[in-house]
Design a protein around this motif. Structure first.
Motif, PDB file in Angstrom:
ATOM      1  N   GLN A   1      -4.378  -7.326  -7.444  1.00  0.00           N
ATOM      2  CA  GLN A   1      -3.029  -7.861  -7.650  1.00  0.00           C
ATOM      3  C   GLN A   1      -2.554  -8.726  -6.474  1.00  0.00           C
ATOM      4  N   PHE A   2      -3.350  -8.776  -5.405  1.00  0.00           N
ATOM      5  CA  PHE A   2      -3.015  -9.609  -4.250  1.00  0.00           C
ATOM      6  C   PHE A   2      -3.895 -10.849  -4.264  1.00  0.00           C
ATOM      7  N   GLU A   3      -3.446 -11.878  -3.555  1.00  0.00           N
ATOM      8  CA  GLU A   3      -4.189 -13.128  -3.544  1.00  0.00           C
ATOM      9  C   GLU A   3      -4.487 -13.583  -2.125  1.00  0.00           C
ATOM     10  N   GLY A   4      -5.535 -14.357  -2.006  1.00  0.00           N
ATOM     11  CA  GLY A   4      -5.844 -15.096  -0.794  1.00  0.00           C
ATOM     12  C   GLY A   4      -5.775 -14.327   0.500  1.00  0.00           C
ATOM     13  N   ARG A   5      -5.022 -14.913   1.425  1.00  0.00           N
ATOM     14  CA  ARG A   5      -4.921 -14.363   2.770  1.00  0.00           C
ATOM     15  C   ARG A   5      -4.400 -12.932   2.782  1.00  0.00           C
ATOM     16  N   GLU A   6      -3.425 -12.661   1.931  1.00  0.00           N
ATOM     17  CA  GLU A   6      -2.842 -11.321   1.898  1.00  0.00           C
ATOM     18  C   GLU A   6      -3.885 -10.289   1.463  1.00  0.00           C
ATOM     19  N   ARG A   7      -4.612 -10.584   0.396  1.00  0.00           N
ATOM     20  CA  ARG A   7      -5.667  -9.667  -0.069  1.00  0.00           C
ATOM     21  C   ARG A   7      -6.742  -9.485   1.002  1.00  0.00           C
ATOM     22  N   ASP A   8      -7.155 -10.584   1.607  1.00  0.00           N
ATOM     23  CA  ASP A   8      -8.188 -10.508   2.644  1.00  0.00           C
ATOM     24  C   ASP A   8      -7.722  -9.671   3.836  1.00  0.00           C
TER      25      ASP A   8
ATOM     26  N   ARG B   1       5.965  -8.309  -5.236  1.00  0.00           N
ATOM     27  CA  ARG B   1       6.737  -7.169  -4.699  1.00  0.00           C
ATOM     28  C   ARG B   1       6.278  -5.859  -5.318  1.00  0.00           C
ATOM     29  N   LYS B   2       6.046  -5.875  -6.631  1.00  0.00           N
ATOM     30  CA  LYS B   2       5.564  -4.652  -7.313  1.00  0.00           C
ATOM     31  C   LYS B   2       4.219  -4.223  -6.761  1.00  0.00           C
ATOM     32  N   GLY B   3       3.335  -5.185  -6.563  1.00  0.00           N
ATOM     33  CA  GLY B   3       2.014  -4.885  -6.011  1.00  0.00           C
ATOM     34  C   GLY B   3       2.107  -4.320  -4.613  1.00  0.00           C
ATOM     35  N   ARG B   4       2.961  -4.917  -3.796  1.00  0.00           N
ATOM     36  CA  ARG B   4       3.142  -4.422  -2.423  1.00  0.00           C
ATOM     37  C   ARG B   4       3.730  -3.017  -2.426  1.00  0.00           C
ATOM     38  N   GLU B   5       4.688  -2.798  -3.309  1.00  0.00           N
ATOM     39  CA  GLU B   5       5.311  -1.473  -3.383  1.00  0.00           C
ATOM     40  C   GLU B   5       4.291  -0.429  -3.844  1.00  0.00           C
ATOM     41  N   ALA B   6       3.469  -0.772  -4.834  1.00  0.00           N
ATOM     42  CA  ALA B   6       2.455   0.160  -5.330  1.00  0.00           C
ATOM     43  C   ALA B   6       1.440   0.500  -4.239  1.00  0.00           C
ATOM     44  N   LEU B   7       0.950  -0.522  -3.542  1.00  0.00           N
ATOM     45  CA  LEU B   7      -0.021  -0.265  -2.473  1.00  0.00           C
ATOM     46  C   LEU B   7       0.639   0.493  -1.331  1.00  0.00           C
ATOM     47  N   GLY B   8       1.861   0.126  -0.981  1.00  0.00           N
ATOM     48  CA  GLY B   8       2.578   0.836   0.076  1.00  0.00           C
ATOM     49  C   GLY B   8       2.775   2.298  -0.262  1.00  0.00           C
ATOM     50  N   HIS B   9       3.128   2.578  -1.517  1.00  0.00           N
ATOM     51  CA  HIS B   9       3.304   3.967  -1.959  1.00  0.00           C
ATOM     52  C   HIS B   9       1.980   4.725  -1.864  1.00  0.00           C
TER      53      HIS B   9
END
Length: 135
Positions: A70-77, A9-17
């Motif tokens: 900070q993301f993994e696998g499918r999400e990072r790709d 969630r922190k990673g998603r929030e940071a990238l989203g920001h």
């Protein structure tokens, strides 16, 4: 080892920001370009600003490089792929030197003024964890 959900969630929030910041910069450039074209009737300034917008979009994959580990696998790709597609479209617009194409970047044909552009929509999807999920 998979990231814990709070870390994800922190990673998603940071990238989203960060994506929101990039989208705000694009909106600022577009606003300045509209003023140059319509108030000042300066087509050269408009063209230069549209190039700046396209150059920013072209740079997204490199600029985001430190946020992706900070993301993994499918999400990072999926995130990396979407950033690459933004960059590729912008690169094509610059290569053919089409101001129209540059101005249309991030806006699908059916876009309604006042609605989020594709970068803003992507930022929201990242924050909500809707990128690269099996489904």
């Amino acid at each position: 080892m998979p990231a814990t959900e709070p870390d994800a969630r922190k990673g998603r929030e940071a990238l989203g920001h960060w994506l929101d910041e990039m989208a705000a910069t694009v909106r600022d450039i577009e606003r300045e370009a509209e003023q140059a074209l319509h108030r000042n009737e300066d087509q050269d300034a408009y063209r230069d600003l549209m190039r700046r917008k396209a150059q920013l979009l072209t740079s997204l994959p490199d600029r985001a490089r430190d946020l992706l580990p900070q993301f993994e696998g499918r999400e990072r790709d999926a995130i990396a792929d979407r950033l690459s597609r933004f960059a590729s479209s912008a690169s094509n617009a610059l290569r053919i030197d089409s101001v129209f194409y540059m101005s249309a970047l991030l806006y699908p044909e059916d876009h309604t003024p006042g609605q989020p552009n594709d970068l803003e929509t992507f930022a929201a999807a990242v924050r909500e964890g809707r990128i690269g999920q099996a489904g």
